[in-house]
Design a protein around this motif. Sequence first.
Motif, PDB file in Angstrom:
ATOM      1  N   ILE A  63       0.838  -1.204   0.000  1.00 35.84           N
ATOM      2  CA  ILE A  63       0.000   0.000   0.000  1.00 35.84           C
ATOM      3  C   ILE A  63       0.874   1.255   0.000  1.00 35.84           C
ATOM      4  CG2 ILE A  63      -1.665   1.315   1.372  1.00 35.84           C
ATOM      5  CD1 ILE A  63      -2.705  -1.508   2.359  1.00 35.84           C
ATOM      6  N   TYR A  64       1.870   1.279   0.891  1.00 41.20           N
ATOM      7  CA  TYR A  64       2.739   2.465   0.959  1.00 41.20           C
ATOM      8  C   TYR A  64       3.470   2.693  -0.359  1.00 41.20           C
ATOM      9  CZ  TYR A  64       1.966   2.370   6.004  1.00 41.20           C
ATOM     10  OH  TYR A  64       1.394   2.385   7.249  1.00 41.20           O
ATOM     11  N   ARG A  65       3.894   1.603  -0.992  1.00 40.63           N
ATOM     12  CA  ARG A  65       4.637   1.733  -2.248  1.00 40.63           C
ATOM     13  C   ARG A  65       3.763   2.376  -3.325  1.00 40.63           C
ATOM     14  NH1 ARG A  65       5.811  -3.851  -4.659  1.00 40.63           N
ATOM     15  NH2 ARG A  65       3.719  -3.463  -5.470  1.00 40.63           N
ATOM     16  N   GLU A  66       2.493   1.973  -3.385  1.00 35.57           N
ATOM     17  CA  GLU A  66       1.618   2.532  -4.416  1.00 35.57           C
ATOM     18  C   GLU A  66       1.241   3.980  -4.116  1.00 35.57           C
ATOM     19  OE1 GLU A  66       1.172   1.088  -7.372  1.00 35.57           O
ATOM     20  OE2 GLU A  66       2.612  -0.292  -6.477  1.00 35.57           O
ATOM     21  N   VAL A  67       1.100   4.305  -2.845  1.00 33.88           N
ATOM     22  CA  VAL A  67       0.831   5.707  -2.487  1.00 33.88           C
ATOM     23  C   VAL A  67       2.037   6.570  -2.860  1.00 33.88           C
ATOM     24  CG1 VAL A  67       0.445   7.290  -0.558  1.00 33.88           C
ATOM     25  CG2 VAL A  67      -0.852   5.149  -0.702  1.00 33.88           C
ATOM     26  N   ASP A  68       3.234   6.059  -2.617  1.00 42.25           N
ATOM     27  CA  ASP A  68       4.442   6.799  -3.016  1.00 42.25           C
ATOM     28  C   ASP A  68       4.488   6.993  -4.533  1.00 42.25           C
ATOM     29  OD1 ASP A  68       5.343   7.119  -0.458  1.00 42.25           O
ATOM     30  OD2 ASP A  68       6.731   5.411  -0.506  1.00 42.25           O
ATOM     31  N   ARG A  69       4.039   5.987  -5.255  1.00 44.86           N
ATOM     32  CA  ARG A  69       4.026   6.103  -6.713  1.00 44.86           C
ATOM     33  C   ARG A  69       3.031   7.177  -7.167  1.00 44.86           C
ATOM     34  NH1 ARG A  69       1.874   3.851 -10.886  1.00 44.86           N
ATOM     35  NH2 ARG A  69       0.478   2.546  -9.667  1.00 44.86           N
ATOM     36  N   ALA A  70       1.913   7.277  -6.478  1.00 45.97           N
ATOM     37  CA  ALA A  70       0.939   8.336  -6.791  1.00 45.97           C
ATOM     38  C   ALA A  70       1.574   9.709  -6.594  1.00 45.97           C
ATOM     39  CB  ALA A  70      -0.301   8.195  -5.908  1.00 45.97           C
ATOM     40  N   LYS A  71       2.357   9.841  -5.544  1.00 45.58           N
ATOM     41  CA  LYS A  71       3.039  11.123  -5.290  1.00 45.58           C
ATOM     42  C   LYS A  71       4.031  11.429  -6.408  1.00 45.58           C
ATOM     43  CE  LYS A  71       2.445  10.795  -0.289  1.00 45.58           C
ATOM     44  NZ  LYS A  71       3.041  10.418   1.004  1.00 45.58           N
ATOM     45  N   ALA A  72       4.773  10.420  -6.813  1.00 43.59           N
ATOM     46  CA  ALA A  72       5.761  10.611  -7.874  1.00 43.59           C
ATOM     47  C   ALA A  72       5.100  10.961  -9.204  1.00 43.59           C
ATOM     48  CB  ALA A  72       6.604   9.339  -8.033  1.00 43.59           C
ATOM     49  N   GLN A  73       3.904  10.451  -9.430  1.00 40.50           N
ATOM     50  CA  GLN A  73       3.215  10.687 -10.706  1.00 40.50           C
ATOM     51  C   GLN A  73       2.392  11.967 -10.702  1.00 40.50           C
ATOM     52  OE1 GLN A  73       1.026   7.343 -12.207  1.00 40.50           O
ATOM     53  NE2 GLN A  73       2.803   5.998 -12.224  1.00 40.50           N
ATOM     54  N   GLY A  74       2.326  12.623  -9.551  1.00 40.34           N
ATOM     55  CA  GLY A  74       1.607  13.897  -9.501  1.00 40.34           C
ATOM     56  C   GLY A  74       0.101  13.789  -9.391  1.00 40.34           C
ATOM     57  N   VAL A  75      -0.421  12.617  -9.049  1.00 38.03           N
ATOM     58  CA  VAL A  75      -1.876  12.465  -8.905  1.00 38.03           C
ATOM     59  C   VAL A  75      -2.308  12.361  -7.442  1.00 38.03           C
ATOM     60  CG1 VAL A  75      -2.258  11.473 -11.192  1.00 38.03           C
ATOM     61  CG2 VAL A  75      -1.745   9.953  -9.250  1.00 38.03           C
ATOM     62  N   PHE A  76      -1.339  12.403  -6.530  1.00 31.36           N
ATOM     63  CA  PHE A  76      -1.695  12.309  -5.113  1.00 31.36           C
ATOM     64  C   PHE A  76      -2.321  13.616  -4.652  1.00 31.36           C
ATOM     65  CE2 PHE A  76      -0.747  12.660  -0.554  1.00 31.36           C
ATOM     66  CZ  PHE A  76      -1.228  11.453  -0.096  1.00 31.36           C
ATOM     67  N   ASN A  77      -3.408  13.494  -3.893  1.00 37.63           N
ATOM     68  CA  ASN A  77      -4.116  14.680  -3.411  1.00 37.63           C
ATOM     69  C   ASN A  77      -3.945  14.865  -1.920  1.00 37.63           C
ATOM     70  OD1 ASN A  77      -5.810  16.888  -3.257  1.00 37.63           O
ATOM     71  ND2 ASN A  77      -7.692  15.744  -3.534  1.00 37.63           N
ATOM     72  N   ASP A  78      -4.229  13.815  -1.133  1.00 38.73           N
ATOM     73  CA  ASP A  78      -4.262  14.011   0.306  1.00 38.73           C
ATOM     74  C   ASP A  78      -4.165  12.657   1.014  1.00 38.73           C
ATOM     75  OD1 ASP A  78      -4.358  15.499   2.580  1.00 38.73           O
ATOM     76  OD2 ASP A  78      -6.470  16.055   2.410  1.00 38.73           O
ATOM     77  N   SER A  79      -3.629  12.689   2.237  1.00 37.05           N
ATOM     78  CA  SER A  79      -3.673  11.528   3.115  1.00 37.05           C
ATOM     79  C   SER A  79      -4.925  11.617   3.969  1.00 37.05           C
ATOM     80  CB  SER A  79      -2.453  11.505   4.044  1.00 37.05           C
ATOM     81  OG  SER A  79      -1.274  11.347   3.303  1.00 37.05           O
ATOM     82  N   MET A  80      -5.443  10.481   4.366  1.00 35.90           N
ATOM     83  CA  MET A  80      -6.652  10.475   5.174  1.00 35.90           C
ATOM     84  C   MET A  80      -6.802   9.100   5.813  1.00 35.90           C
ATOM     85  SD  MET A  80      -9.201  10.344   1.901  1.00 35.90           S
ATOM     86  CE  MET A  80      -8.280  11.718   1.195  1.00 35.90           C
ATOM     87  N   HIS A  81      -7.695   9.001   6.776  1.00 31.17           N
ATOM     88  CA  HIS A  81      -7.973   7.701   7.381  1.00 31.17           C
ATOM     89  C   HIS A  81      -8.564   6.759   6.352  1.00 31.17           C
ATOM     90  CE1 HIS A  81      -7.129   8.995  11.418  1.00 31.17           C
ATOM     91  NE2 HIS A  81      -7.990   9.986  11.341  1.00 31.17           N
ATOM     92  N   TYR A  82      -7.997   5.554   6.251  1.00 31.38           N
ATOM     93  CA  TYR A  82      -8.582   4.431   5.506  1.00 31.38           C
ATOM     94  C   TYR A  82      -8.524   4.577   3.993  1.00 31.38           C
ATOM     95  CZ  TYR A  82     -10.611   4.222  10.167  1.00 31.38           C
ATOM     96  OH  TYR A  82     -10.781   4.240  11.519  1.00 31.38           O
ATOM     97  N   ALA A  83      -7.926   5.605   3.469  1.00 29.79           N
ATOM     98  CA  ALA A  83      -7.891   5.790   2.019  1.00 29.79           C
ATOM     99  C   ALA A  83      -6.807   6.802   1.682  1.00 29.79           C
ATOM    100  CB  ALA A  83      -9.245   6.271   1.509  1.00 29.79           C
ATOM    101  N   SER A  84      -6.585   6.996   0.382  1.00 32.55           N
ATOM    102  CA  SER A  84      -5.685   8.039  -0.089  1.00 32.55           C
ATOM    103  C   SER A  84      -6.374   8.801  -1.209  1.00 32.55           C
ATOM    104  CB  SER A  84      -4.380   7.432  -0.625  1.00 32.55           C
ATOM    105  OG  SER A  84      -3.695   6.750   0.397  1.00 32.55           O
ATOM    106  N   GLY A  85      -6.182  10.092  -1.230  1.00 30.91           N
ATOM    107  CA  GLY A  85      -6.814  10.925  -2.244  1.00 30.91           C
ATOM    108  C   GLY A  85      -5.986  10.966  -3.522  1.00 30.91           C
ATOM    109  N   ILE A  86      -6.656  10.714  -4.640  1.00 30.28           N
ATOM    110  CA  ILE A  86      -6.013  10.719  -5.960  1.00 30.28           C
ATOM    111  C   ILE A  86      -6.840  11.648  -6.843  1.00 30.28           C
ATOM    112  CG2 ILE A  86      -5.417   9.310  -7.987  1.00 30.28           C
ATOM    113  CD1 ILE A  86      -3.825   8.513  -5.513  1.00 30.28           C
ATOM    114  N   HIS A  87      -6.179  12.597  -7.510  1.00 34.78           N
ATOM    115  CA  HIS A  87      -6.955  13.489  -8.377  1.00 34.78           C
ATOM    116  C   HIS A  87      -6.161  13.899  -9.606  1.00 34.78           C
ATOM    117  CE1 HIS A  87      -5.542  17.661  -6.683  1.00 34.78           C
ATOM    118  NE2 HIS A  87      -4.557  16.826  -6.799  1.00 34.78           N
ATOM    119  N   GLY A  88      -6.886  14.544 -10.510  1.00 38.83           N
ATOM    120  CA  GLY A  88      -6.278  14.990 -11.749  1.00 38.83           C
ATOM    121  C   GLY A  88      -7.201  14.691 -12.912  1.00 38.83           C
TER     122      GLY A  88
END
Lengths: 193, 193
Positions: free
Chosen positions: A128-153
């Motif tokens: 899970i952490y690896r994929e969230v890090d990949r979202a950050k690297a790809q510029g689609v990460f929005n926000d951290s939150m309980h039980y999920a991660s925000g992805i936008h674009g």
Amino acid sequence: MECGLSPIIGFRFSLHPMTNDFIKVIKGALKETDTTNVWMHTDDVSTVIRGKQVHVFNVAKAITLHAAKTGEHIALSGTFSAGCPGDSAGDVYLDKGDIIANTDITKQYVSSQFALYPMNNPSYMNIIYREVDRAKAQGVFNDSMHYASGIHGDIHEVFAFYEEAFTNARSDEHKHLVMTVSMSINSPSHGGR
Amino acid sequence: MECGLSPIIGFRFSLHPMTNDFIKVIKGALKETDTTNVWMHTDDVSTVIRGKQVHVFNVAKAITLHAAKTGEHIALSGTFSAGCPGDSAGDVYLDKGDIIANTDITKQYVSSQFALYPMNNPSYMNIIYREVDRAKAQGVFNDSMHYASGIHGDIHEVFAFYEEAFTNARSDEHKHLVMTVSMSINSPSHGGR
């Protein structure tokens, strides 16, 4: 019962147009989408599509995009699954080629949240952490939150990220994977994007 | 990072009224629900409530019931979680008593689907089958389907089943549990129930 022995990918989802014309929006989106590459069934709560991964993600994106183009506030919530239960059934189209049927590249802002659930895998948090890090690297990460991660674009970048995450988070050893996705489009909460 | 070390239960959900007045329905349901026993936060895609299990399920049901009483077609989709990530944070109300704050017993037909995901548990399929069997015994089982099970009936029976399933499907050994729920209420697809 064994799980994850089949290459079938499934997506069980509900499309929710926040308008009195919700039936028209849903039926229109389904009509404008080429669904010939997936098996599809709708009941009173949700719709499920099954087939090769490339087609399941392509059809999911196309239905969402067509609904979004009405300009109405819509939401999509659903679960992508690889593996059991039930994936030995014949209602799936694995003999289709790999050429996607829906190619509309209209841009559309999407705000979404996702969660990965690699089943029966002691290392699941690392995945899970690896994929969230990949979202950050790809510029689609929005926000951290309980039980999920925000992805936008843009919808195409967002769906591309989700399809890659779904590929990356399962392995030959750990084939059973679940990914929940919740999307919001044309929302008054998006601040005019 | 360790998971499941806290008694905190969370529910991240979105309420989707299929009407032009969706904002009014959502805000009305939140206003009529007593949420003092849970921590709550809303973003542009979803709302999360956290606290003791009894209060999280009570508030989830009350918000759904209040929205349903408008007579509009509404959908609720969300994920109940026990365990990580992030459950060591302070934004939770574990010091509340066990007396529920919302006691409206108005009957309301609900058709829904759920899936259980016991994490890092080699016996997870047995747990899922056991809870589906319990739904059948309790008379709330509706249908089998790919990736989920159909649960329907009066909203109070349906939520009672979900809360019990969420209790039964985790253990001291396997504390991290996820349960997705998708509900449809006042739908034209329910055939006049």
